[in-house]
Design an enzyme around this catalytic site. Structure first.
Site, mmCIF file in Angstrom:
data_model
loop_
_atom_site.group_PDB
_atom_site.id
_atom_site.type_symbol
_atom_site.label_atom_id
_atom_site.label_comp_id
_atom_site.label_asym_id
_atom_site.label_seq_id
_atom_site.Cartn_x
_atom_site.Cartn_y
_atom_site.Cartn_z
ATOM 1 N N HIS A 133 -6.910 -0.805 0.504
ATOM 2 C CA HIS A 133 -5.795 0.023 0.956
ATOM 3 C C HIS A 133 -4.687 -0.916 1.433
ATOM 4 C CE1 HIS A 133 -3.643 2.777 3.684
ATOM 5 N NE2 HIS A 133 -4.257 3.777 3.085
ATOM 6 N N ASP A 209 -13.146 -2.598 6.791
ATOM 7 C CA ASP A 209 -12.321 -1.405 6.881
ATOM 8 C C ASP A 209 -13.254 -0.236 6.541
ATOM 9 O OD1 ASP A 209 -10.818 0.794 6.290
ATOM 10 O OD2 ASP A 209 -9.383 -0.235 4.995
ATOM 11 N N GLN A 212 -13.214 4.936 5.231
ATOM 12 C CA GLN A 212 -13.804 5.946 4.341
ATOM 13 C C GLN A 212 -15.331 5.881 4.362
ATOM 14 O OE1 GLN A 212 -12.039 8.235 3.060
ATOM 15 N NE2 GLN A 212 -9.969 7.392 3.109
ATOM 16 N N LYS A 235 -10.123 10.801 10.197
ATOM 17 C CA LYS A 235 -10.893 10.907 8.961
ATOM 18 C C LYS A 235 -12.349 11.272 9.229
ATOM 19 C CE LYS A 235 -7.966 7.543 6.596
ATOM 20 N NZ LYS A 235 -7.173 8.253 5.588
ATOM 21 N N CYS A 373 -1.942 4.555 -1.738
ATOM 22 C CA CYS A 373 -1.731 3.338 -0.952
ATOM 23 C C CYS A 373 -2.598 2.196 -1.458
ATOM 24 C CB CYS A 373 -2.015 3.562 0.524
ATOM 25 S SG CYS A 373 -0.906 4.715 1.299
HETATM 26 C C1 LIG Z 1 -9.705 2.574 3.150
HETATM 27 C C2 LIG Z 1 -8.591 2.897 4.099
HETATM 28 N N1 LIG Z 1 -8.110 1.932 4.899
HETATM 29 C C3 LIG Z 1 -7.128 2.181 5.789
HETATM 30 C C4 LIG Z 1 -6.552 3.417 5.905
HETATM 31 C C5 LIG Z 1 -5.460 3.633 6.894
HETATM 32 O O1 LIG Z 1 -5.851 4.526 7.879
HETATM 33 P P1 LIG Z 1 -4.831 5.071 8.960
HETATM 34 O O2 LIG Z 1 -3.630 5.540 8.195
HETATM 35 O O3 LIG Z 1 -5.552 6.176 9.641
HETATM 36 O O4 LIG Z 1 -4.492 3.939 9.878
HETATM 37 C C6 LIG Z 1 -7.008 4.446 5.084
HETATM 38 C C7 LIG Z 1 -6.399 5.788 5.166
HETATM 39 O O5 LIG Z 1 -5.771 6.286 4.262
HETATM 40 C C8 LIG Z 1 -8.047 4.177 4.159
HETATM 41 O O6 LIG Z 1 -8.506 5.144 3.359
#
Ligand SMILES: Cc1ncc(COP(=O)(O)O)c(C=O)c1O
Lengths: 415, 142
Positions: A133, A209, A212, A235, A373
């Protein structure tokens, strides 16, 4: 807590019953009952979370760690209890290894900035993967730029899986590895244990990270032996704007503070400030008390359902969905890993994902379209983006059937 | 026809559709029928990048009026692009600058003008206005 949530491990959930905990699922969109398949973007909130947050504001709202008065003490207790629950949920050794942030993005930025400042030098590198991401790319690019370091990338194959053949070589000169546990764009569950073992054999710390992952599977930071881990409350059925950074105590003690302000100090004079102990060293300013309490309630809820029942229920639904989508011959899955959680990313014929998303929306079906993203992955496949349906335990087979009907209608209209 | 008359005509056409499906079928057909932009103009310079879909647009100034051709990689966007062109192409820079585009809201596709969707249509409308302003500035100079 709602009485529907007493379910034994290893069983599957009574989905119809569980759905009653989520009032928003009864919404109608363009005259159709909502089919919410955008859970990877954000999950819906059960009544128990909404109630816990409302109760906080109704009954004990007060600034934490400051007031001598009764309410402040109650708020502080509730806030710190949430930290304990979160620590237990991910198997942290100490509650003070849980740092509260605004979400995964801020958690990663914190480590990138603080670790970068303390440990990254010219010529060093940070290793990520091609399946990240943007939140797990850009903070490291910023840190590398700042320190004259380089960013290295674990390659991805055509199935959307990490290629670890060259890992040993890639790890040379690396100061930290940061990879996602489950891909938000393709749903791949990544071989993080292998990566952690390889990195640790060279004394390199690893950040996960887990944005998910935490909502889909049991996870224990001590058993994984991971050094840092980030996730977002919204999430995993909790409130927005709140998140978690886990760090091993030994690492967190080594890192300089991220932001300055109240809470994070012991003493301040114009000559010298001494920093507070963990976790407060990293929590400048008045924190999001209601957010912490909301996430605590969400984790209570998830634990009462049972993560293994959640996983079983979701796996069954995923298998059903894969089967159902295979019936649509124009549809091709993007990311074909058998080892997956939550996400189905696909394209249909030469229909633009945005067009299909709009036709699905008109039928009350909420999916996400675009690059999610994760532009580097779309570039790898040479596609403008995908349609992404992402599942939660409260989704039903009937909803998957509606998705398939919706896609077929899209095909009729758009091709 | 004036810009306003053209918009009213489109709105009236769309009132005939009972079902959302019919409306979309029509827009999609318009998208498919849109005379493609001359490939020589389908360049990065003429690309209006939305987050989700792309629009290419070319403008020509003839006898005091501006003419547009365009294309998009998403067919619903393309249908709407063709409507915007039908409304604005062949008018003077002044008329285009002053025009208020209300028909997209009126036919129930306002989400295409929402910045969060950012699918290129909104950027295209802005770009058209910028062209028109540019030509207006030029013609007042000469
Ligand atoms: C794998 C992953 N990393 C990071 C993020 C970023 O999360 P947040 O926007 O809640 O900070 C997301 C959310 O879309 C994600 O799916």
């Amino acid at each position: 807590m709602h009485d529907s949530v007493t379910i034994k491990d290893n069983s599957v959930l009574d989905v119809e019953k569980v759905r009653k905990d989520f009032p928003i699922l009864d919404t109608f969109v363009f005259g159709h009952p909502l089919v919410y398949l955008d859970n990877a973007a954000t999950t819906q909130k059960p009544e128990a979370v909404l109630k816990a947050m409302e109760e906080y504001y109704h009954a004990i709202n007060s600034n934490v760690h400051r007031g001598v008065h009764h309410l402040s003490q109650q708020a502080t207790d509730a806030y710190e209890l949430a930290r304990k629950k979160i620590a237990e949920f991910i198997g942290a050794r100490h509650a003070h290894e849980i740092i509260f942030t605004r979400g995964t993005t801020e958690s990663i930025n914190l480590v990138a900035a603080s670790f970068g400042k303390r440990f990254l030098k010219t010529g060093d590198s940070i290793l990520i993967s091609g399946l990240e991401h943007h939140s797990n790319i850009v903070p490291w690019q910023l840190a590398c730029e700042d320190r004259g370091a380089t960013l290295k990338v674990i390659p991805i194959d055509g199935n959307g899986e990490m290629v670890l053949d060259g890992l040993e070589k890639l790890l040379e000169g690396v100061k930290l590895v940061s990879v996602n546990y489950v891909s938000n764009a393709l749903g791949t569950i990544n071989p993080v244990r292998e990566i952690i073992a390889a990195a640790h054999s060279r004394g390199i710390p690893v950040m996960l990270d887990a944005a998910q992952a935490v909502q889909h599977m049991e996870l224990d930071v001590q058993e994984l032996d991971v050094d840092f881990l980030a996730f977002s409350s919204h999430k995993i059925y909790g409130p927005t704007g709140f998140g978690v950074l886990y760090g091993k105590e030994s690492w967190l003690n080594e890192l300089p503070p991220y932001q300055g302000g109240g809470e994070m100090i012991k003493t301040v004079s114009f000559e010298k400030t001494t920093y507070n102990d963990l976790p407060y060293k990293f929590e400048a300013g008045t924190p999001d008390m209601a957010g912490a309490i909301g996430l605590g309630a969400a984790l209570d809820y998830v634990q009462q359902l049972g993560l293994s029942a959640i996983r079983q229920t979701e796996n069954n639904l995923m298998a059903y969905a894969l089967e159902a989508l295979r019936e649509v011959k124009e549809l091709r899955l993007i990311g074909r890993s058998a080892n997956r959680a939550g996400v189905l990313s696909f394209l249909v014929g030469d229909i633009h994902p945005f067009d299909l998303g709009e036709i699905l929306d008109k039928q009350g079906i909420a999916v996400r379209t675009g690059h999610h993203c994760a532009q580097p992955i779309m570039d790898l496949y040479c596609i403008p983006g995908t349609v992404r349906a992402s599942l939660a335990f409260y989704n039903t087979r009937a909803e998957i059937d509606r998705l398939v009907v919706g896609i077929r209608k899209g095909i009729t209209l758009l091709s | 026809m004036t810009i306003k008359e053209k918009q009213d005509e489109i709105v009236a056409d769309f009132e005939l559709f009972g079902e959302w499906m019919d409306k979309y079928e029509y827009i999609i057909q318009l998208g498919k029928d849109l005379p493609l932009i001359d490939p020589q103009y389908k360049t990065d310079d003429n690309l209006i990048r939305g987050c989700q879909s792309k629009v290419w647009m070319h403008a020509e100034f003839k006898e005091g009026k501006i003419f547009f051709t365009a294309d998009s990689d998403a067919v619903i966007t393309k249908g709407l692009v063709s409507l915007v062109i039908r409304v604005l192409s062949g008018h003077t820079p002044r008329e285009i600058v002053d025009a208020e585009l209300y028909f997209i809201n009126a036919i129930g596709l306002s989400s295409h003008l929402s910045p969060t969707r950012s699918n290129g249509l909104l950027s295209m409308v802005k770009q058209i206005k910028i062209y028109a302003l540019g030509y207006m500035a030029k013609s007042t100079q000469s």
